[in-house]
Design a protein around this motif. Sequence first.
Motif, PDB file in Angstrom:
ATOM      1  N   UNK A  22      -3.406  -6.089  10.848  1.00 27.19           N
ATOM      2  CA  UNK A  22      -2.419  -5.060  10.551  1.00 27.19           C
ATOM      3  C   UNK A  22      -1.614  -5.446   9.310  1.00 27.19           C
ATOM      4  N   UNK A  23      -1.759  -4.659   8.259  1.00 24.92           N
ATOM      5  CA  UNK A  23      -1.037  -4.873   7.009  1.00 24.92           C
ATOM      6  C   UNK A  23       0.158  -3.917   6.966  1.00 24.92           C
ATOM      7  N   UNK A  24       1.357  -4.462   6.945  1.00 23.36           N
ATOM      8  CA  UNK A  24       2.551  -3.632   6.937  1.00 23.36           C
ATOM      9  C   UNK A  24       2.792  -3.038   5.550  1.00 23.36           C
ATOM     10  N   UNK A  25       3.407  -1.859   5.526  1.00 21.85           N
ATOM     11  CA  UNK A  25       3.662  -1.164   4.267  1.00 21.85           C
ATOM     12  C   UNK A  25       4.656  -1.904   3.390  1.00 21.85           C
ATOM     13  N   UNK A  26       4.455  -1.788   2.065  1.00 25.00           N
ATOM     14  CA  UNK A  26       5.327  -2.514   1.148  1.00 25.00           C
ATOM     15  C   UNK A  26       5.756  -1.734  -0.082  1.00 25.00           C
ATOM     16  N   UNK A  27       5.434  -0.441  -0.144  1.00 22.43           N
ATOM     17  CA  UNK A  27       5.906   0.376  -1.253  1.00 22.43           C
ATOM     18  C   UNK A  27       4.864   0.618  -2.335  1.00 22.43           C
ATOM     19  N   UNK A  28       5.016   1.752  -3.016  1.00 25.25           N
ATOM     20  CA  UNK A  28       4.126   2.102  -4.128  1.00 25.25           C
ATOM     21  C   UNK A  28       4.799   3.163  -4.994  1.00 25.25           C
ATOM     22  N   UNK A  58      -0.050  -8.086   0.092  1.00 26.39           N
ATOM     23  CA  UNK A  58      -0.343  -7.830   1.503  1.00 26.39           C
ATOM     24  C   UNK A  58      -1.748  -7.264   1.699  1.00 26.39           C
ATOM     25  N   UNK A  59      -2.105  -6.251   0.916  1.00 29.41           N
ATOM     26  CA  UNK A  59      -3.419  -5.629   1.076  1.00 29.41           C
ATOM     27  C   UNK A  59      -4.529  -6.609   0.700  1.00 29.41           C
ATOM     28  N   UNK A 114      -9.141  -2.984   9.961  1.00 27.30           N
ATOM     29  CA  UNK A 114      -8.034  -3.181   9.031  1.00 27.30           C
ATOM     30  C   UNK A 114      -7.094  -1.988   9.160  1.00 27.30           C
ATOM     31  N   UNK A 115      -5.897  -2.228   9.665  1.00 30.92           N
ATOM     32  CA  UNK A 115      -4.910  -1.163   9.869  1.00 30.92           C
ATOM     33  C   UNK A 115      -3.861  -1.249   8.775  1.00 30.92           C
ATOM     34  N   UNK A 116      -3.681  -0.151   8.051  1.00 31.21           N
ATOM     35  CA  UNK A 116      -2.687  -0.054   6.985  1.00 31.21           C
ATOM     36  C   UNK A 116      -1.613   0.932   7.421  1.00 31.21           C
ATOM     37  N   UNK A 117      -0.357   0.526   7.329  1.00 33.62           N
ATOM     38  CA  UNK A 117       0.722   1.397   7.800  1.00 33.62           C
ATOM     39  C   UNK A 117       1.753   1.632   6.707  1.00 33.62           C
ATOM     40  N   UNK A 118       2.572   2.660   6.919  1.00 38.11           N
ATOM     41  CA  UNK A 118       3.625   3.000   5.966  1.00 38.11           C
ATOM     42  C   UNK A 118       3.630   4.481   5.654  1.00 38.11           C
ATOM     43  N   UNK A 161       2.455   5.529   2.071  1.00 38.46           N
ATOM     44  CA  UNK A 161       2.156   4.183   1.617  1.00 38.46           C
ATOM     45  C   UNK A 161       0.837   3.685   2.205  1.00 38.46           C
ATOM     46  N   UNK A 162       0.530   4.109   3.431  1.00 38.45           N
ATOM     47  CA  UNK A 162      -0.739   3.726   4.051  1.00 38.45           C
ATOM     48  C   UNK A 162      -1.922   4.295   3.269  1.00 38.45           C
ATOM     49  N   UNK A 163      -1.813   5.546   2.847  1.00 40.41           N
ATOM     50  CA  UNK A 163      -2.889   6.172   2.076  1.00 40.41           C
ATOM     51  C   UNK A 163      -3.057   5.507   0.713  1.00 40.41           C
ATOM     52  N   UNK A 164      -1.922   5.175   0.091  1.00 40.26           N
ATOM     53  CA  UNK A 164      -1.986   4.485  -1.199  1.00 40.26           C
ATOM     54  C   UNK A 164      -2.632   3.116  -1.041  1.00 40.26           C
ATOM     55  N   UNK A 165      -2.303   2.426   0.046  1.00 43.69           N
ATOM     56  CA  UNK A 165      -2.897   1.112   0.306  1.00 43.69           C
ATOM     57  C   UNK A 165      -4.398   1.226   0.530  1.00 43.69           C
TER      58      UNK A 165
END
Length: 257
Positions: free
Chosen positions: A86-92, A111-112, A127-131, A143-147
């Motif tokens: 699980x990768x936590x969101x970090x902004x974009x 993070x990604x 691989x779970x991307x959140x935000x 942010x999840x989609x951008x990741x």
Amino acid sequence: MDVIFSFKKLVIALISPLSVALIIGLVGWLYLLAGKRTRATVLILCSLVITWAASFNPIGDALMRSHEAQYQAFQYRDDLDVAVIHVLGGGHAESRRFVNGVQMSSSSIARVTEGIRLANLYPDARLVLSGYGGYSGVNKLTNAEAAKIFATSLGMDEDRIDLLTESKDTREEAIDVEDMVQDGRLILVTSASHMPRAMAIFKQEGLHPIAAPTYFLGSDVSERYYPSYEAVQKSQRYFYEKVGLLWIELRAWMNAE
């Protein structure tokens, strides 16, 4: 919920070291205008000292080293049955000037990238991307989609990626990922400075993740002894995370009551 979330971020911003220094300095100038020179001098000096301390690299490095030392970088273990990374969101940011219209923040890139490294080590894990989309609501991508765009551009198989696009903060990320873990282990990826707070929140929600910190800010050797933006970033981040940990403890105490 959005109002409460934005209010929480505003309060944190107002009580950060530089904001406190600015407020103290403004009060000092008001005293100066009122002719109260002694009080004005003391307050303005306090403002300058706080600003200097927050922007002095050795101080920022020392604070971040002690805070980030709670969790070490993840090392591969062949005895782990990993279900979720699980990768936590970090902004974009978004602009037509960027490749694919998206530019990830420095912490998001770290993070990604770490998430992809772990996914290669554990090929059966998801691989779970959140935000979510951001505070203003003007972003077209969460942010999840951008990741995900960034991850697939680095060769990650999109069929292995799951998105949590409604998670606004770390607690919501923990709640939303819980059903995905099932019987396997969860590896949690976030910035080293954020990891102590993230681990505390995930454990409060009944999860027992394995920490995989990345994007370490504290340097072992401080080479610059003059004020810098990087030092301010470290001091601000340290203060932000410590306030966040205090809030977690307060919340736990209130729930216990």
